[in-house]
Design a protein around this motif. Sequence first.
Motif, PDB file in Angstrom:
ATOM      1  N   LEU A   1      -7.918  -6.357   0.014  1.00  0.00           N
ATOM      2  CA  LEU A   1      -8.086  -5.092   0.742  1.00  0.00           C
ATOM      3  C   LEU A   1      -8.825  -5.309   2.054  1.00  0.00           C
ATOM      4  CD1 LEU A   1      -7.850  -1.976   0.826  1.00  0.00           C
ATOM      5  CD2 LEU A   1     -10.071  -1.910  -0.299  1.00  0.00           C
TER       6      LEU A   1
ATOM      7  N   TRP B   1      -3.527   1.193   4.130  1.00  0.00           N
ATOM      8  CA  TRP B   1      -4.524   0.376   3.423  1.00  0.00           C
ATOM      9  C   TRP B   1      -5.821   1.167   3.232  1.00  0.00           C
ATOM     10  CZ3 TRP B   1      -3.999  -3.703   0.505  1.00  0.00           C
ATOM     11  CH2 TRP B   1      -2.877  -4.503   0.652  1.00  0.00           C
TER      12      TRP B   1
ATOM     13  N   PRO C   1       0.817  -1.217   0.000  1.00  0.00           N
ATOM     14  CA  PRO C   1       0.000   0.000   0.000  1.00  0.00           C
ATOM     15  C   PRO C   1       0.852   1.270   0.000  1.00  0.00           C
ATOM     16  CG  PRO C   1      -0.074  -0.981   2.160  1.00  0.00           C
ATOM     17  CD  PRO C   1       0.626  -1.963   1.257  1.00  0.00           C
TER      18      PRO C   1
ATOM     19  N   MET D   1      -5.857  -5.011  -5.211  1.00  0.00           N
ATOM     20  CA  MET D   1      -6.767  -4.856  -4.074  1.00  0.00           C
ATOM     21  C   MET D   1      -7.924  -5.854  -4.108  1.00  0.00           C
ATOM     22  SD  MET D   1      -7.076  -0.757  -3.381  1.00  0.00           S
ATOM     23  CE  MET D   1      -8.461  -0.690  -4.441  1.00  0.00           C
TER      24      MET D   1
ATOM     25  N   ALA E   1      -6.598  -7.359   4.502  1.00  0.00           N
ATOM     26  CA  ALA E   1      -5.503  -6.540   5.016  1.00  0.00           C
ATOM     27  C   ALA E   1      -6.013  -5.498   6.008  1.00  0.00           C
ATOM     28  CB  ALA E   1      -4.776  -5.859   3.863  1.00  0.00           C
TER      29      ALA E   1
END
Length: 180
Positions: A53, A112, A15, A42, A56
């Motif tokens: 995404l 993120w 990121p 992502m 994370a």
Amino acid sequence: MSGWKLVVYWLLPPPLILTILLILPMPSVARKGLLKVTRQFMCWKIGGQLQLLHVALTITGIAFAVTATTTYSMSREHIDPTLTPNQRSYALARKWRQERNFWIAALTFLLWGLLGRFYQLMMDHMALRERVRYLELGVVAPVSSSAAAATRVKGAKEGVEPSAPPAPTEDLKREGKKTK
């Protein structure tokens, strides 16, 4: 692999790099390619329907919450003045490592979130630029979903520009409904 190695080596660099690249000015062809790579990264599916995404953000959010509580509890502890210099160094090193982990977790979680938001803003920006280009040419622009969401006004009629003020009769109808 320990949890912090996962965060520092695998969840922090992507990121960071992609967010910096999204912020940098570049030609539209390169920007479109970067947005495509970012979307693929992502939206990478992990275990069925989960996207990278979301996984994370969950992992880094949990790490941030855990380190915040442990950092807070360690900050409340007082170092005993009767400790030997080695014991004092050990206690201070533990406190320093915990604070370092807190800032790493905060940075990773923030990155993120920023990556997801910058990506969405860039997609909206590209769609709106494309729409402006069509409007300048005098052609009816195909409205993409992100551009439609960016320009949609609640209660707006189809074919009416969202920046146009409502007609006076609509204002009177709304005021009449509010007073009843």
